[in-house]
Scaffold this motif. Structure first.
Motif, PDB file in Angstrom:
ATOM      1  N   LEU A   1      -1.606  51.470 -13.964  1.00 16.52           N
ATOM      2  CA  LEU A   1      -2.037  50.849 -15.209  1.00 16.52           C
ATOM      3  C   LEU A   1      -3.408  51.426 -15.545  1.00 16.52           C
ATOM      4  O   LEU A   1      -4.303  51.425 -14.706  1.00 16.52           O
ATOM      5  CB  LEU A   1      -2.108  49.335 -15.031  1.00 16.52           C
ATOM      6  CG  LEU A   1      -2.449  48.505 -16.248  1.00 16.52           C
ATOM      7  CD1 LEU A   1      -1.362  48.600 -17.282  1.00 16.52           C
ATOM      8  CD2 LEU A   1      -2.640  47.052 -15.861  1.00 16.52           C
ATOM      9  N   VAL A   2      -3.554  51.933 -16.753  1.00 20.31           N
ATOM     10  CA  VAL A   2      -4.838  52.523 -17.158  1.00 20.31           C
ATOM     11  C   VAL A   2      -5.359  51.781 -18.380  1.00 20.31           C
ATOM     12  O   VAL A   2      -4.614  51.529 -19.324  1.00 20.31           O
ATOM     13  CB  VAL A   2      -4.656  54.023 -17.492  1.00 20.31           C
ATOM     14  CG1 VAL A   2      -5.958  54.608 -17.971  1.00 20.31           C
ATOM     15  CG2 VAL A   2      -4.165  54.780 -16.296  1.00 20.31           C
ATOM     16  N   GLY A   3      -6.623  51.428 -18.348  1.00 19.14           N
ATOM     17  CA  GLY A   3      -7.267  50.823 -19.505  1.00 19.14           C
ATOM     18  C   GLY A   3      -8.495  51.638 -19.863  1.00 19.14           C
ATOM     19  O   GLY A   3      -9.237  52.056 -18.985  1.00 19.14           O
TER      20      GLY A   3
ATOM     21  N   VAL B   1      -0.701  47.978 -23.504  1.00 24.56           N
ATOM     22  CA  VAL B   1      -0.262  46.831 -22.724  1.00 24.56           C
ATOM     23  C   VAL B   1      -1.395  45.848 -22.450  1.00 24.56           C
ATOM     24  O   VAL B   1      -1.143  44.689 -22.169  1.00 24.56           O
ATOM     25  CB  VAL B   1       0.374  47.263 -21.382  1.00 24.56           C
ATOM     26  CG1 VAL B   1       1.803  47.637 -21.570  1.00 24.56           C
ATOM     27  CG2 VAL B   1      -0.382  48.393 -20.751  1.00 24.56           C
ATOM     28  N   VAL B   2      -2.637  46.298 -22.530  1.00 26.89           N
ATOM     29  CA  VAL B   2      -3.774  45.411 -22.271  1.00 26.89           C
ATOM     30  C   VAL B   2      -4.545  45.241 -23.575  1.00 26.89           C
ATOM     31  O   VAL B   2      -5.059  46.215 -24.119  1.00 26.89           O
ATOM     32  CB  VAL B   2      -4.713  46.006 -21.203  1.00 26.89           C
ATOM     33  CG1 VAL B   2      -5.824  45.037 -20.880  1.00 26.89           C
ATOM     34  CG2 VAL B   2      -3.947  46.350 -19.957  1.00 26.89           C
ATOM     35  N   SER B   3      -4.601  44.003 -24.082  1.00 24.17           N
ATOM     36  CA  SER B   3      -5.220  43.847 -25.397  1.00 24.17           C
ATOM     37  C   SER B   3      -6.745  43.861 -25.319  1.00 24.17           C
ATOM     38  O   SER B   3      -7.405  44.053 -26.335  1.00 24.17           O
ATOM     39  CB  SER B   3      -4.727  42.574 -26.068  1.00 24.17           C
ATOM     40  OG  SER B   3      -4.871  41.487 -25.207  1.00 24.17           O
ATOM     41  N   HIS B   4      -7.321  43.674 -24.133  1.00 16.93           N
ATOM     42  CA  HIS B   4      -8.780  43.703 -24.045  1.00 16.93           C
ATOM     43  C   HIS B   4      -9.345  45.111 -23.994  1.00 16.93           C
ATOM     44  O   HIS B   4     -10.552  45.285 -24.035  1.00 16.93           O
ATOM     45  CB  HIS B   4      -9.255  42.938 -22.812  1.00 16.93           C
ATOM     46  CG  HIS B   4      -9.251  41.455 -23.024  1.00 16.93           C
ATOM     47  ND1 HIS B   4      -9.239  40.569 -21.979  1.00 16.93           N
ATOM     48  CD2 HIS B   4      -9.239  40.723 -24.133  1.00 16.93           C
ATOM     49  CE1 HIS B   4      -9.223  39.348 -22.458  1.00 16.93           C
ATOM     50  NE2 HIS B   4      -9.207  39.412 -23.764  1.00 16.93           N
TER      51      HIS B   4
ATOM     52  N   PHE C   1       5.241  43.767 -17.844  1.00 16.94           N
ATOM     53  CA  PHE C   1       5.864  43.702 -16.531  1.00 16.94           C
ATOM     54  C   PHE C   1       7.105  42.816 -16.547  1.00 16.94           C
ATOM     55  O   PHE C   1       7.669  42.521 -15.516  1.00 16.94           O
ATOM     56  CB  PHE C   1       4.860  43.179 -15.502  1.00 16.94           C
ATOM     57  CG  PHE C   1       3.767  44.155 -15.220  1.00 16.94           C
ATOM     58  CD1 PHE C   1       3.870  45.027 -14.160  1.00 16.94           C
ATOM     59  CD2 PHE C   1       2.654  44.218 -16.028  1.00 16.94           C
ATOM     60  CE1 PHE C   1       2.880  45.937 -13.918  1.00 16.94           C
ATOM     61  CE2 PHE C   1       1.656  45.125 -15.788  1.00 16.94           C
ATOM     62  CZ  PHE C   1       1.773  45.991 -14.724  1.00 16.94           C
TER      63      PHE C   1
END
Lengths: 250, 308
Positions: free
Chosen positions: B59-61, B41-44, B306
């Motif tokens: 949310l985990v990155g 979900v997080v592209s960075h 989201f």
């Protein structure tokens, strides 16, 4: 004017947009159940969550008889930027952002309606790709609408930059991270488009005063465009007729 | 949970249900509530996951960095957990308000992962004694609806399963220092093996039985909860299930939470119950993650984030 080439000879920007084009905005109101109002907004690859608590009784030290005290906290997830951030908040940049958010949002809220009260607005940037402040203001406006806080007008923020196409000045709308990093001018405006007032204006780098007017009008145009998008999102959300909060209470 | 008032009769009703393995919402004692999971979900970030369990939103990155291994473990990489309680969850977390809870959870995770049988740090080694990968597992708590530990551990495992580490193309030895060239191609990378990663299961003691994933009502009937970290089974996380060895679940950490006390007999039963619950949870997570990866490979994956 010295500076990098932000516009190709075809008149397209580094990410393929035209000078007066916004990034794609997608948003949703009422993403969470616990806050009084919440919203999620994506502006290109910049993704922001906003939550609003209040109005509730203010703590004694903050309380004001004049009107509601707006309390903002801007925080960036540690994985939101290309390089990992060590701290999500508390550094100088996020404190400055909190202050700027507070200024723009206080201008939009009808503060005089709630003396001795406080509204908490929390912003969480999940992914930063330029224009995080603008996305935060827009998301916070949606969250305030979701919370049912009376507003004078939508507060919308947009940035603009300056580029040249041949000898023609071509101001750029909604500056992305690549364009920001290239080192051009960035003019950030938070305004109340329906009244035409400017709540906050910030300019970084050098800009000749002859061009200030056109860059500003481009940014204001962006704010008006964003207002239309936000307004549509609010209407669609209300047409749906319910939020997650309502499901829980039923 | 504060603000929830239950009469003694209601409490007895819940307690009797738990004794008969039938809870007030129809679940058995080792059933979880439905959850939503999405990876990437997080592209960075190198790997990411978002999990929603009832009202808890995590949310985990995972971010990777090159680091120097510790001198006493030259062949191992590093893993670091950082929990951030966002003020979005509750205004109490504003400023440094959530720090204590955050430290509790990150210490719990660090302990659960601190075993070669729980997570193999050898796969993070690049050049023994010189360079290794350091994984930063950043956990963002966006909404707090109870049962945080379980939700966090599930999301962390999903994010680690989703993490890609770039291959090293060439290494230059220049005196004592090493210089790497990393592959630029985003598809030229290896996936982490996270099959054995532990899951944390919170067992809430009600009467002398324990339940997993308590609702707010059940939480208010209980005075103490046990948190057990159970290692996963890589069998569930690989497509050719026959070739991968079948590991038995092992308990890698135990913690307790709350003012009450537990009899040793209950304790033993609770751990066994935790192992059974973790095993079925692990199987379900593995199935969901494999399906997600399959969809991703076929370019059929819909990204919701989201906006759903």
């Amino acid at each position: 004017m010295p500076g990098p080439d932000l516009l190709s000879s075809q008149g397209l920007r580094l990410d393929g947009r035209r000078p007066n084009e916004l990034r794609r905005i997608r948003c949703k109101l009422g993403v969470f159940t616990q806050p009084d109002g919440s919203a999620y907004l994506e502006q290109g690859n910049t993704k922001v969550l906003a939550a609003v608590y209040g109005p509730h009784q203010a703590s004694k030290s903050k309380s004001s008889v004049e009107g509601v005290v707006v309390n903002c906290q801007y925080s960036m997830a540690t994985f939101s930027t290309g390089e990992r951030k060590n701290r999500p908040r508390g550094d100088r940049k996020s404190q400055e952002m909190s202050l700027h958010l507070r200024q723009a949002l206080t201008a939009a809220i009808k503060t005089e309606l709630y003396p001795r009260s406080q509204i908490d607005i929390y912003i969480e940037v999940l992914q930063a790709d330029g224009g995080a402040y603008c996305a935060s203001v827009n998301a916070a406006t949606l969250a305030l609408v979701d919370a049912g806080v009376p507003l004078r007008a939508y507060a919308c923020a947009c940035s603009a930059s300056m580029a040249w196409r041949g000898a023609e000045p071509a101001p750029l709308l909604d500056v992305g991270h690549v364009e920001e990093a290239a080192g051009g001018v960035v003019l950030t405006v938070a305004s109340l488009p329906s009244t035409g007032n400017i709540a906050l204006l910030e300019l970084s780098h050098r800009l000749h005063s002859d061009y200030f007017e056109i860059v500003l009008s481009r940014a204001m145009q962006g704010c008006r465009d964003i207002e239309i998008i936000l307004d549509r999102a609010v209407r669609e959300h209300l047409a749906e007729g319910w939020t997650k909060q309502d499901i829980v209470t039923i | 949970m504060a603000g929830l008032l239950l009469s003694p009769t209601e409490k007895i009703y819940i307690l009797h249900g738990v004794q008969d393995d039938y809870r007030s919402d129809g679940r058995t004692n080792i059933d979880y509530r439905p959850m939503e999971l999405e990876t990437d979900v997080v592209s960075h970030a190198s790997g990411s996951a978002r999990l929603r369990l009832a009202n808890t939103d995590i949310l985990v990155g995972v971010k990777t960095e090159i680091d120097v291994p510790k001198p006493d473990n030259p062949g191992l990489g590093k893993i670091d957990f950082f929990v951030d309680c966002s003020a979005n969850a509750t205004p109490e977390f504003e400023g440094r308000g959530g720090e204590q809870l955050a430290n509790n959870i990150s210490n719990m995770l660090q302990r659960a992962y601190n075993s070669s049988q729980a997570f193999d740090l050898k796969q993070l080694c690049i050049l023994e004694g010189k360079q290794c990968w350091k994984l930063y597992v950043d956990i963002l708590i966006l909404e707090c609806g109870g049962n945080l530990c379980d939700a966090v551990s599930l999301a962390v495992k999903a994010a680690l399963f989703n993490t890609r580490i770039p291959f090293v193309k060439a290494a230059l030895m220049d005196g004592g220092s090493v210089d790497f060239q990393l592959s630029d191609d985003p598809y030229d990378c290896k996936l982490l093996e996270a099959g054995t990663a532990p899951l944390l299961v919170t067992l809430c003691k009600i009467g002398d039985k324990c339940v997993v994933d308590p609702s707010a009502e059940e939480e208010s009937c209980s005075v103490i909860s046990l948190i057990v970290g159970i290692t996963g089974n890589p069998k569930y996380y690989s497509k050719d299930a026959i070739e991968t060895p079948n590991f038995k679940c092992k308990c890698s950490t135990i913690g307790m939470n709350g003012p009450g006390s537990v009899a040793p007999e209950t304790f033993k039963n609770a751990i066994n119950q935790g192992i059974i619950a973790a095993n079925s949870l692990d199987e379900a997570l593995g199935r969901a993650l494999l399906r997600e990866r399959q969809e991703c490979n076929n370019f059929k994956k819909n990204s919701y984030g989201f906006l759903k």
